[in-house]
Write an enzyme that holds these catalytic residues in place. Sequence first.
Site, PDB file in Angstrom:
ATOM      1  N   THR A  93       0.943  40.902  36.382  1.00  0.00           N
ATOM      2  CA  THR A  93       2.073  41.519  37.152  1.00  0.00           C
ATOM      3  C   THR A  93       3.090  40.383  37.165  1.00  0.00           C
ATOM      4  OG1 THR A  93       0.251  42.749  38.333  1.00  0.00           O
ATOM      5  CG2 THR A  93       2.545  42.753  39.325  1.00  0.00           C
ATOM      6  N   LEU A 104      -4.276  58.167  51.742  1.00  0.00           N
ATOM      7  CA  LEU A 104      -3.833  58.676  53.298  1.00  0.00           C
ATOM      8  C   LEU A 104      -4.936  58.246  54.120  1.00  0.00           C
ATOM      9  CD1 LEU A 104      -2.050  61.851  52.486  1.00  0.00           C
ATOM     10  CD2 LEU A 104      -0.752  59.711  53.099  1.00  0.00           C
ATOM     11  N   CYS A 122      -3.421  42.534  45.446  1.00  0.00           N
ATOM     12  CA  CYS A 122      -2.245  42.883  44.871  1.00  0.00           C
ATOM     13  C   CYS A 122      -1.222  43.431  45.821  1.00  0.00           C
ATOM     14  CB  CYS A 122      -2.702  44.276  43.986  1.00  0.00           C
ATOM     15  SG  CYS A 122      -4.125  43.638  42.946  1.00  0.00           S
TER      16      CYS A 122
HETATM   17  C1  UGA Z   1      -4.412  48.240  43.852  1.00  0.00           C
HETATM   18  C2  UGA Z   1      -3.810  49.515  43.116  1.00  0.00           C
HETATM   19  O1  UGA Z   1      -4.709  50.858  43.782  1.00  0.00           O
HETATM   20  C3  UGA Z   1      -4.195  49.395  41.432  1.00  0.00           C
HETATM   21  O2  UGA Z   1      -3.598  50.640  41.084  1.00  0.00           O
HETATM   22  C4  UGA Z   1      -3.597  48.244  41.046  1.00  0.00           C
HETATM   23  O3  UGA Z   1      -3.623  48.091  39.613  1.00  0.00           O
HETATM   24  C5  UGA Z   1      -4.032  46.874  41.664  1.00  0.00           C
HETATM   25  O4  UGA Z   1      -3.878  47.044  42.990  1.00  0.00           O
HETATM   26  C6  UGA Z   1      -3.388  45.676  41.030  1.00  0.00           C
HETATM   27  O5  UGA Z   1      -2.200  45.744  41.198  1.00  0.00           O
HETATM   28  O6  UGA Z   1      -4.179  44.927  40.350  1.00  0.00           O
HETATM   29  P1  UGA Z   1      -6.949  47.271  44.745  1.00  0.00           P
HETATM   30  O7  UGA Z   1      -6.040  46.100  45.261  1.00  0.00           O
HETATM   31  O8  UGA Z   1      -7.869  47.025  43.732  1.00  0.00           O
HETATM   32  O9  UGA Z   1      -5.694  48.089  43.670  1.00  0.00           O
HETATM   33  O10 UGA Z   1      -7.282  48.412  45.889  1.00  0.00           O
HETATM   34  P2  UGA Z   1      -6.763  49.756  46.494  1.00  0.00           P
HETATM   35  O11 UGA Z   1      -8.007  50.583  46.238  1.00  0.00           O
HETATM   36  O12 UGA Z   1      -5.666  50.041  46.060  1.00  0.00           O
HETATM   37  O13 UGA Z   1      -6.850  49.214  48.047  1.00  0.00           O
HETATM   38  C7  UGA Z   1      -5.769  48.272  48.336  1.00  0.00           C
HETATM   39  C8  UGA Z   1      -6.069  48.238  49.835  1.00  0.00           C
HETATM   40  O14 UGA Z   1      -5.325  49.323  50.453  1.00  0.00           O
HETATM   41  C9  UGA Z   1      -7.123  48.070  50.481  1.00  0.00           C
HETATM   42  O15 UGA Z   1      -7.227  47.262  51.552  1.00  0.00           O
HETATM   43  C10 UGA Z   1      -7.557  49.407  50.993  1.00  0.00           C
HETATM   44  O16 UGA Z   1      -8.623  49.360  52.173  1.00  0.00           O
HETATM   45  C11 UGA Z   1      -6.417  49.997  51.669  1.00  0.00           C
HETATM   46  N1  UGA Z   1      -6.183  51.330  51.543  1.00  0.00           N
HETATM   47  C12 UGA Z   1      -6.241  52.085  50.463  1.00  0.00           C
HETATM   48  C13 UGA Z   1      -6.184  52.070  52.880  1.00  0.00           C
HETATM   49  O17 UGA Z   1      -6.022  51.343  53.945  1.00  0.00           O
HETATM   50  N2  UGA Z   1      -5.920  53.273  52.774  1.00  0.00           N
HETATM   51  C14 UGA Z   1      -6.193  54.149  51.744  1.00  0.00           C
HETATM   52  O18 UGA Z   1      -6.022  55.374  51.754  1.00  0.00           O
HETATM   53  C15 UGA Z   1      -6.002  53.414  50.505  1.00  0.00           C
END
Ligand code: UGA
Length: 473
Positions: A122, A253, A263
């Site tokens: 990135t 959400l 990330c």
């Molecule tokens: C994120 C993106 O979703 C990926 O598409 C991207 O490729 C990646 O970053 C990256 O840039 O490499 P990731 O960090 O693995 O992926 O995890 P997510 O599932 O996106 O969750 C990120 C954070 O948001 C977590 O702490 C999760 O608990 C939180 N989250 C997610 C929430 O609090 N609520 C939600 O509804 C979704």
Amino acid sequence: MNIAIIGTGYVGLVSGVCFAGLGFNVTCIDINEITVSSLKSGRVPIFEPGLSALMERAVTRGNLTFQSAYGAAVSNADIVFLAVGTPMKDQAGEPDLSALCKAVDALAGALRDGAVVAVKSTVPVGTNEALAARIRKLRPGLRVSIASNPEFLREGSAVADFLHAERVVCGVPDDRSKRVLTAVYQPLCESGSKLVFTSPKNAELSKYAANAFLAMKISFINEVADVCELAGGDITDVAAIIGMDNRIGPKFLEAGPGFGGSCFPKDTEAFAAAARAYGVPSALIEAVITSNNARKLKLADRIIAALGADCEGACVAVLGVAFKPDTDDVRDAPALTIIPKLQAAGIRVQAHDPEAGQAALRHLHDVVWCDTPLDAAQDADAIVVLTEWDLYRATDLKDLKSRMRGRFMFDYRNIFSAASACAIGFDYTGIGLSPQADDAVFEVLDAEAIAKRDHDALDRTCSISGQDLVEAG
Ligand code: UGA
């Protein structure tokens, strides 16, 4: 086709293993000898569902190898992917591109004429161009195409995300790189993925914009949750309702303790730094960063306030330290802010995580690590859920309560039912749930459900009137 991948972190390793799974000859290169020898002996350094089995199959088949030297693997490659880390450099939020530059310098000498290099790391807009100039300086006259190929996989579902990507974004400077990237990703298109070609700058920008938008969506729903708590609402119902509008969509959400991971925190900072550098500061993303950081501290304060004067010497059981389930990654996890804040208030912390305990040891101190969630609950005054592992959802609330000294439950991932927890005797606090919420049952009916409901009602009426007739009769 021969593929070389530089960097065996999350993105590099998952990409390498998946490309090998698709049948390409893949060499994964990492300058860290320890990582390479661990991979050579079949050990996957990260916890990622499905990765280990896929890696073992490819290694046994003979089309996936690991090494620390660039040399022949790079010169024989039809395409070289760069997947080295770009962590945050400093408080200003800019990403540190030094590892990427080092990798490019090391790579340049081995590249063959006509090589295609795709950047998966990135990176800020304009980096591809800068890397191309860097190579041209080191190897004047060499024909090389530097394409941008940002990765959108999530930790915890990385293999599935890679193999079933909704879209694969390719920022291509020329036809040669377009041809090679098409060949490499064609197998994914056959199972439904869309290959998107654009300029390298658009590809670079879309990666940051996607992560910034998703982070903003999470911060938004967290703010709505705060209002729900005070206004007598229920965030799960409100999120479900707004998510049914397909302009909004139901994903991302879930209100919680704030986003973490390697990330979103880093990429929102980088996006904001870039916007400032261009003289168009992003008020929205700056606010997302501030709101997300403040949220973690605020949720810790809520626990401290509930324990009140008994705080000093109280014991809190923390369930989950990973930033999300199905990963052992604790980078920027809410636990890393919340636990130290509790400890600073004199609270003892007993914690459990099915996978991330080891990784957390480096960041968290004086925590009593427990083998099971029940052990963590032993003599605790409060339970705090910070990661929504299925294991916790399956834990019997009565068992949990029976181990405790106190009765507080801070379910910061809303994994338990508030009603069930209260019935067992917990003093339950979820996210975005108000004790004053109306007792309405959330229900979504479509034509089929209404017809079924009418049919069932008719059945009930018939059986009642039949019985009435018998009794009357
Ligand atoms: C994120 C993106 O979703 C990926 O598409 C991207 O490729 C990646 O970053 C990256 O840039 O490499 P990731 O960090 O693995 O992926 O995890 P997510 O599932 O996106 O969750 C990120 C954070 O948001 C977590 O702490 C999760 O608990 C939180 N989250 C997610 C929430 O609090 N609520 C939600 O509804 C979704």
